[in-house]
Write an enzyme that holds these catalytic residues in place. Structure first.
Site, PDB file in Angstrom:
ATOM      1  N   GLU A 139       0.990  -1.080   0.258  1.00 62.67           N
ATOM      2  CA  GLU A 139      -0.082   0.051  -0.111  1.00 62.67           C
ATOM      3  C   GLU A 139       0.978   1.121   0.109  1.00 62.67           C
ATOM      4  O   GLU A 139       1.487   1.398   0.941  1.00 62.67           O
ATOM      5  CB  GLU A 139      -0.779  -0.092   1.180  1.00 62.67           C
ATOM      6  N   ARG A 168       0.898   9.787   1.448  1.00 60.90           N
ATOM      7  CA  ARG A 168       1.588  10.837   2.319  1.00 60.90           C
ATOM      8  C   ARG A 168       3.158  11.096   1.700  1.00 60.90           C
ATOM      9  O   ARG A 168       3.647  12.154   2.429  1.00 60.90           O
ATOM     10  CB  ARG A 168       1.718  10.032   3.803  1.00 60.90           C
ATOM     11  N   THR A 179      -3.838   6.217   1.593  1.00 59.01           N
ATOM     12  CA  THR A 179      -4.076   7.493   2.118  1.00 59.01           C
ATOM     13  C   THR A 179      -4.545   8.523   1.016  1.00 59.01           C
ATOM     14  O   THR A 179      -4.290   9.192   0.827  1.00 59.01           O
ATOM     15  CB  THR A 179      -2.921   8.202   2.850  1.00 59.01           C
ATOM     16  N   LYS A 209     -10.700  -1.407   5.501  1.00 59.45           N
ATOM     17  CA  LYS A 209      -9.591  -1.258   6.557  1.00 59.45           C
ATOM     18  C   LYS A 209     -10.163  -0.989   7.893  1.00 59.45           C
ATOM     19  O   LYS A 209     -10.996  -0.060   7.825  1.00 59.45           O
ATOM     20  CB  LYS A 209      -8.564  -0.144   5.933  1.00 59.45           C
TER      21      LYS A 209
HETATM   22  C1  3PG Z   1      -1.641   3.454   7.992  1.00 63.34           C
HETATM   23  O1  3PG Z   1      -1.527   4.462   7.539  1.00 63.34           O
HETATM   24  O2  3PG Z   1      -2.216   2.797   7.836  1.00 63.34           O
HETATM   25  C2  3PG Z   1      -0.980   3.685   9.311  1.00 63.34           C
HETATM   26  O3  3PG Z   1      -0.421   4.492   9.638  1.00 63.34           O
HETATM   27  C3  3PG Z   1      -0.101   2.274   9.646  1.00 63.34           C
HETATM   28  O4  3PG Z   1      -0.044   2.072  10.881  1.00 63.34           O
HETATM   29  P1  3PG Z   1       1.201   1.607  11.710  1.00 63.34           P
HETATM   30  O5  3PG Z   1       2.099   2.716  11.141  1.00 63.34           O
HETATM   31  O6  3PG Z   1       0.942   1.599  13.287  1.00 63.34           O
HETATM   32  O7  3PG Z   1       1.525   0.256  11.128  1.00 63.34           O
END
Ligand code: 3PG
Length: 327
Positions: free
Chosen positions: A47, A51, A75, A135
């Site tokens: 994924e 960001r 995101t 999700k």
């Molecule tokens: C995301 O964007 O899905 C989360 O920031 C991932 O979460 P994690 O960094 O705790 O794995």
């Protein structure tokens, strides 16, 4: 391919892999190297989050280098980002929250979207949009698996990808629940390794996580005997020597759970070795990538349709090898 079929293919593949790396890659020129590192460690999906600037370029490079890799965009907060992700070749989109406008825009373009949710009302909104996969975010902070179990109880069709606070240590807890397709997380691609370009380190982390997820352990060794008399007398010897209780079955005699004496020439030149695992389905998927195919005619399922037993096509050291679902 119809959208529903695309969702089915997506969730089946994600279920096989079990782990979806959440990636924030600043150096787009590292896209192919990162994709290769993940694949070499047994993780053929990613994924790629918006960001980081250039996320669409990263998606494009990864999908071009490895067309069979399941690369999605993360995101994804706007319709413009949906368009950029699809143009780059993203096979699915993910967001931390549920924005009906953005989800619809993506679905209208024929691409699966997994919005983030963490409440009953949001699950109902997702169902309203025709979704059966989402999700669950932020999974650990929202209450972990006990919370997911209670909140999703009434919704029988919805399945989830918990993300947020998932690590190699709690991964198996989540995956033990049938409604969990896979888990997402950034722990598998730590910034320190990414920034250092430590691709071998990332591959090692992936392989370790996959092996921990599969939890391979020796279950029992099976010996081929000539007939039931011989099988019983071998079992008697094990009982006499080690106290392994003899248990006579239809086609074999067990010595506790350690040995299985077959009453006739069973599969394998010398016998068989049973390897227990947390998931026969995921194990079969990884083993095929490692060069060990499962013989389809040997697959058996539990009453509720979970893969329980599967033999490898080839022998190892003169023994047939079968996977066995842990109890
Ligand atoms: C995301 O964007 O899905 C989360 O920031 C991932 O979460 P994690 O960094 O705790 O794995």
């Amino acid at each position: 391919m119809e959208l529903k079929e695309k969702f089915d293919v997506l969730t089946d593949e994600l279920e096989n892999v079990g782990i979806v790396p959440v990636i924030k890659l600043e150096k787009v020129e590292d896209a192919e190297k990162l994709a290769k590192a993940l694949r070499d460690g047994g993780i053929n999906c990613a994924e790629v989050t918006f960001r980081a600037k250039g996320a669409d370029e990263v998606i494009k490079r990864m999908t071009k280098a490895f067309p069979d890799m399941l690369v999605g965009a993360g995101t994804v907060l706007t319709c413009e980002q949906v368009d950029a992700a699809i143009a780059a070749g993203a096979k699915f989109c993910v967001a931390p929250g549920l924005n009906p406008k953005v989800v619809k825009h993506c679905l209208d373009k024929g691409v699966p979207f997994a919005p983030g949710l963490s409440s009953a009302s949001e699950i109902e909104q997702a169902l309203e949009l025709g979704l059966n996969f989402a999700k669950f975010f932020p999974a650990e902070q929202a209450g972990g698996l006990p919370y997911i179990k209670s909140v999703c109880g009434p919704y029988t069709t919805m399945r989830f990808m918990p993300t947020g606070g998932v690590t190699a240590d709690n991964l198996n807890t989540y995956l033990s629940f049938k409604k969990i397709v896979c888990c997402g997380g950034s722990w598998i691609v730590p910034p320190a390794l990414l920034n250092a370009g430590d691709w071998t380190g990332i591959t090692k982390l992936c392989r370790e996580a996959i092996d921990k997820m599969l939890g391979f352990e020796l279950a029992h060794v099976g010996l081929n005997c000539k007939n039931d008399k011989e099988a019983e007398s071998v079992a008697d010897e094990f009982e006499k020597a080690f106290g392994f209780a003899k248990k006579v079955g239809n086609s074999s005699v067990f010595s506790a759970t350690a040995m299985e004496m077959m009453k006739s020439q069973g599969r394998g030149t010398n016998g068989h070795i049973a390897i227990a695992t947390n998931s026969v389905k995921r194990a079969a998927y990884q083993l095929e990538k490692r060069g060990f195919k499962v013989a389809p005619e040997t697959v058996k399922f539990t009453a509720d349709g979970v893969m329980q037993v599967a033999y490898l096509e080839k022998e190892i050291g003169g023994f047939a090898v079968h996977l066995l679902l842990k109890k």
